[in-house]
Design a protein around this motif. Sequence first.
Motif, PDB file in Angstrom:
ATOM      1  N   ALA A  80       0.832  -1.229   0.163  1.00 46.68           N
ATOM      2  CA  ALA A  80       0.111  -0.054  -0.038  1.00 46.68           C
ATOM      3  C   ALA A  80       0.811   1.321   0.218  1.00 46.68           C
ATOM      4  N   ALA A  81       2.115   1.094   0.572  1.00 48.05           N
ATOM      5  CA  ALA A  81       3.073   2.097   0.516  1.00 48.05           C
ATOM      6  C   ALA A  81       4.485   1.543   0.462  1.00 48.05           C
ATOM      7  N   VAL A  82       5.393   2.469  -0.031  1.00 47.41           N
ATOM      8  CA  VAL A  82       6.879   2.146  -0.134  1.00 47.41           C
ATOM      9  C   VAL A  82       7.439   3.265   0.538  1.00 47.41           C
ATOM     10  N   LEU A  83       8.013   3.256   1.534  1.00 54.11           N
ATOM     11  CA  LEU A  83       8.785   4.573   1.830  1.00 54.11           C
ATOM     12  C   LEU A  83      10.301   4.248   2.045  1.00 54.11           C
ATOM     13  N   ASP A  85      12.256   3.591   4.702  1.00 50.10           N
ATOM     14  CA  ASP A  85      12.783   2.568   5.566  1.00 50.10           C
ATOM     15  C   ASP A  85      11.801   1.361   5.439  1.00 50.10           C
ATOM     16  N   ALA A  86      10.640   1.432   4.994  1.00 48.27           N
ATOM     17  CA  ALA A  86       9.774   0.274   5.271  1.00 48.27           C
ATOM     18  C   ALA A  86       8.684   0.041   4.100  1.00 48.27           C
ATOM     19  N   SER A  87       8.321  -0.901   3.667  1.00 47.47           N
ATOM     20  CA  SER A  87       6.952  -1.055   2.977  1.00 47.47           C
ATOM     21  C   SER A  87       6.038  -1.516   3.739  1.00 47.47           C
ATOM     22  N   TYR A  88       4.562  -1.154   3.341  1.00 44.21           N
ATOM     23  CA  TYR A  88       3.575  -1.595   4.402  1.00 44.21           C
ATOM     24  C   TYR A  88       2.463  -2.365   3.248  1.00 44.21           C
ATOM     25  N   LEU A  89       2.153  -3.544   3.830  1.00 43.92           N
ATOM     26  CA  LEU A  89       1.140  -4.279   3.296  1.00 43.92           C
ATOM     27  C   LEU A  89      -0.050  -4.160   3.968  1.00 43.92           C
ATOM     28  N   GLU A  90      -1.227  -3.994   3.190  1.00 42.68           N
ATOM     29  CA  GLU A  90      -2.596  -4.131   3.918  1.00 42.68           C
ATOM     30  C   GLU A  90      -3.059  -5.325   3.575  1.00 42.68           C
ATOM     31  N   VAL A  91      -3.118  -6.558   4.619  1.00 46.92           N
ATOM     32  CA  VAL A  91      -3.464  -7.914   4.192  1.00 46.92           C
ATOM     33  C   VAL A  91      -4.744  -7.939   4.564  1.00 46.92           C
ATOM     34  N   PRO A  92      -5.554  -8.657   3.396  1.00 55.74           N
ATOM     35  CA  PRO A  92      -7.138  -8.867   3.736  1.00 55.74           C
ATOM     36  C   PRO A  92      -7.226 -10.074   4.528  1.00 55.74           C
ATOM     37  N   LEU A  93      -8.361 -10.242   5.321  1.00 56.66           N
ATOM     38  CA  LEU A  93      -8.706 -11.257   6.334  1.00 56.66           C
ATOM     39  C   LEU A  93     -10.039 -11.692   6.091  1.00 56.66           C
ATOM     40  N   ASP A  94     -10.184 -12.211   4.988  1.00 56.80           N
ATOM     41  CA  ASP A  94     -11.594 -12.452   4.590  1.00 56.80           C
ATOM     42  C   ASP A  94     -12.362 -13.459   5.424  1.00 56.80           C
ATOM     43  N   ALA A  95     -11.703 -14.171   6.048  1.00 62.81           N
ATOM     44  CA  ALA A  95     -12.395 -15.348   6.641  1.00 62.81           C
ATOM     45  C   ALA A  95     -11.772 -15.537   8.184  1.00 62.81           C
ATOM     46  N   SER A  96     -12.439 -16.165   9.115  1.00 60.52           N
ATOM     47  CA  SER A  96     -11.677 -16.614  10.313  1.00 60.52           C
ATOM     48  C   SER A  96     -10.542 -17.655   9.940  1.00 60.52           C
ATOM     49  N   GLY A  97      -9.703 -17.826  10.859  1.00 61.41           N
ATOM     50  CA  GLY A  97      -8.416 -18.534  10.644  1.00 61.41           C
ATOM     51  C   GLY A  97      -7.242 -18.126  10.777  1.00 61.41           C
TER      52      GLY A  97
END
Length: 265
Positions: A80-83, A85-97
């Motif tokens: 979602a962003a690459v700075l 010092d770090a990259s940032y991922l928004e990870v979808p959690l579509d279901a329980s588990g």
Amino acid sequence: MLLTRLKTLGLWLTPLLLGSAAQAHSPYLKPNTFNAEQQRKHVTVEASFAEGELRPDVAMKSDSFHVIGPDGRRQPLVPAAVLKDASYLEVPLDASGTYLVSSGVRKGRLAKALLRRGQLHFTEQQEDPLPGDTPVEVQSLTRADVYVSRGRPSAVDFDTDGLEIYPVTRPYDLYAGETVTVRVRENRKPLAGETLTLIADGQSYASQKQAEQHFSTNAAGEVSFKPQAAGVYLLQVRVRRPSPDKPTLWLSNTATLTIEVQAQP
């Protein structure tokens, strides 16, 4: 400018990543939560390189970021962003588990080294080889993993390949003072006699510092340890061997796993 700086930092990091664990920048993935509540449908994961403490230093870039869901399906991830010092991922959690978030295998540039009595010697400057030395090239390959859960956790034995640190003890069920077991494996086959390094995060603020710990995997590729304090830990293993296709090329594989050890209830 950002891309140029990242490329320059990547070249600077390569000899460090090929060095010992205590001296090298380690790749890591660090989520804002390891165990999300049922109503939460995503986690944010920091992807970076750090030395010791998991404080972002150089942004991790990968064409192979992905998440494997509880149903075993793999989904590619785009930061979602690459700075700087770090990259940032928004990870979808579509279901329980439970989900496996991974950088995939990242290929670094080739580094020059000398093979001396079976050991690799890296030099930043030209060095005249000694009698018996063999000049070789070393290809750096790195991978970082982390497991996160939403609601009720589930099994974690996903269909993976390559070098990895597999949590024999369920990653969502780790507690201070209790034994944790992990397995170093490659293409799902255990690797014996490899060195696993345990690095505790947050040592800048700890009243009693935890030094890096090193363990050797047994015949089953496993290591067991008992963390005494709650917190975030990074596990790292590095496996070096000649390429099966080219005797003058060595492969240096590094895999990490970030875990959260919870306080006793």
